[in-house]
Design a protein around this motif. Structure first.
Motif, short mmCIF file in Angstrom:
data_model
loop_
_atom_site.label_atom_id
_atom_site.label_comp_id
_atom_site.label_asym_id
_atom_site.label_seq_id
_atom_site.Cartn_x
_atom_site.Cartn_y
_atom_site.Cartn_z
N THR A 104 0.86 -1.18 0.00
CA THR A 104 0.00 0.00 0.00
C THR A 104 0.90 1.24 0.00
OG1 THR A 104 -1.87 1.12 1.05
CG2 THR A 104 -0.25 0.14 2.52
N GLN A 105 0.36 2.33 -0.53
CA GLN A 105 1.14 3.56 -0.58
C GLN A 105 0.21 4.75 -0.54
OE1 GLN A 105 3.23 4.35 -4.27
NE2 GLN A 105 4.74 5.62 -3.23
N ARG A 113 4.78 -2.72 3.04
CA ARG A 113 4.35 -4.11 2.96
C ARG A 113 3.29 -4.34 4.03
NH1 ARG A 113 6.35 -8.94 0.96
NH2 ARG A 113 5.95 -10.78 2.25
N ILE A 114 2.21 -4.99 3.65
CA ILE A 114 1.14 -5.35 4.58
C ILE A 114 0.89 -6.85 4.45
CG2 ILE A 114 0.07 -3.08 4.72
CD1 ILE A 114 -1.95 -3.92 2.60
N CYS A 115 0.69 -7.52 5.58
CA CYS A 115 0.50 -8.97 5.58
C CYS A 115 -0.64 -9.35 6.52
CB CYS A 115 1.78 -9.67 6.03
SG CYS A 115 3.14 -9.51 4.85
N THR A 133 1.54 -8.05 -3.90
CA THR A 133 2.93 -7.78 -4.24
C THR A 133 3.15 -8.28 -5.67
OG1 THR A 133 3.90 -9.90 -3.58
CG2 THR A 133 3.61 -8.23 -1.84
N ASP A 134 4.36 -8.17 -6.13
CA ASP A 134 4.66 -8.65 -7.48
C ASP A 134 4.69 -10.17 -7.57
OD1 ASP A 134 6.97 -8.75 -5.95
OD2 ASP A 134 8.29 -8.15 -7.59
N GLY A 165 7.92 -2.75 -4.67
CA GLY A 165 7.88 -2.97 -3.23
C GLY A 165 8.69 -1.99 -2.43
N PRO A 166 8.59 -2.12 -1.12
CA PRO A 166 9.33 -1.23 -0.24
C PRO A 166 10.84 -1.35 -0.48
CG PRO A 166 7.83 -2.65 1.00
CD PRO A 166 7.82 -3.09 -0.42
N SER A 167 11.56 -0.28 -0.19
CA SER A 167 13.00 -0.27 -0.41
C SER A 167 13.76 -0.91 0.76
CB SER A 167 13.49 1.16 -0.65
OG SER A 167 13.12 1.96 0.45
N GLU A 168 13.06 -1.40 1.74
CA GLU A 168 13.69 -2.02 2.93
C GLU A 168 14.41 -3.29 2.55
OE1 GLU A 168 10.02 -0.84 5.85
OE2 GLU A 168 10.16 -2.89 5.17
#
Length: 168
Positions: A104-105, A113-115, A133-134, A165-168
């Protein structure tokens, strides 16, 4: 912003939801509702329209706002790489992830990232998107309140370049 699993459950109990497919959400009961209990299979899931979603999305509308209430609830499944378009909600939105993981953004913010078990709250008027996600699918309950019978304002697609996705 992610809240704890327990706060999320309480938020769902108090907030309600809905995912509208048109610029103005219908404010009425689901067709042929005869009792307070709706059995599995009594309501058909529908494909998420390409005018509001990219990829394979399935929406099961569980509750439409019924006066005097104003909350609707939907169970939305995104297959890998599927996502909503950018959109806002005049009265905000709460998502509770029931299966899988997604992203989500909020506009201008990082992709998060959401789970399963995560709750996402988006305040009124904030542009955002959400989806799988991808590589993984994701299902969430979507709780959206209406304001004056209106639940969502849809905007443009989330581009492939934005969908990362997140850059983490």
């Amino acid at each position: 912003m992610l809240f704890s699993r327990y706060a999320g459950v309480m938020m769902l109990l108090w907030c309600g939801i809905g995912l509208a497919f048109a610029q103005t959400a219908p404010v009425q009961q689901l067709p042929n509702r005869q009792s307070d209990v709706i059995k599995p299979g009594a309501i058909a899931a529908k494909p998420g329209p390409a005018t509001f979603f990219t990829g394979k999305v399935t929406v099961l509308e569980l509750v439409r706002p019924v006066s005097p209430g104003r909350a609707g609830v939907g169970l939305v499944t995104f297959q890998a790489r599927a996502r909503s378009h950018w959109h806002t909600h005049p009265a905000g939105q709460t998502l509770y992830v029931t299966q899988g993981c997604g992203w989500t953004q909020r506009e201008g913010g990082p992709v998060q990232r959401i789970c399963k078990g995560d709750t996402v709250y988006v305040p009124p008027g904030i542009r955002h998107w959400h989806g799988a996600t991808d590589t993984t699918s994701m299902t969430h309950l979507s709780v959206t309140e209406t304001l004056g019978g209106h639940a969502v304002d849809w905007a443009e697609k989330v581009s492939d370049a934005q969908f990362k996705g997140p850059s983490e």
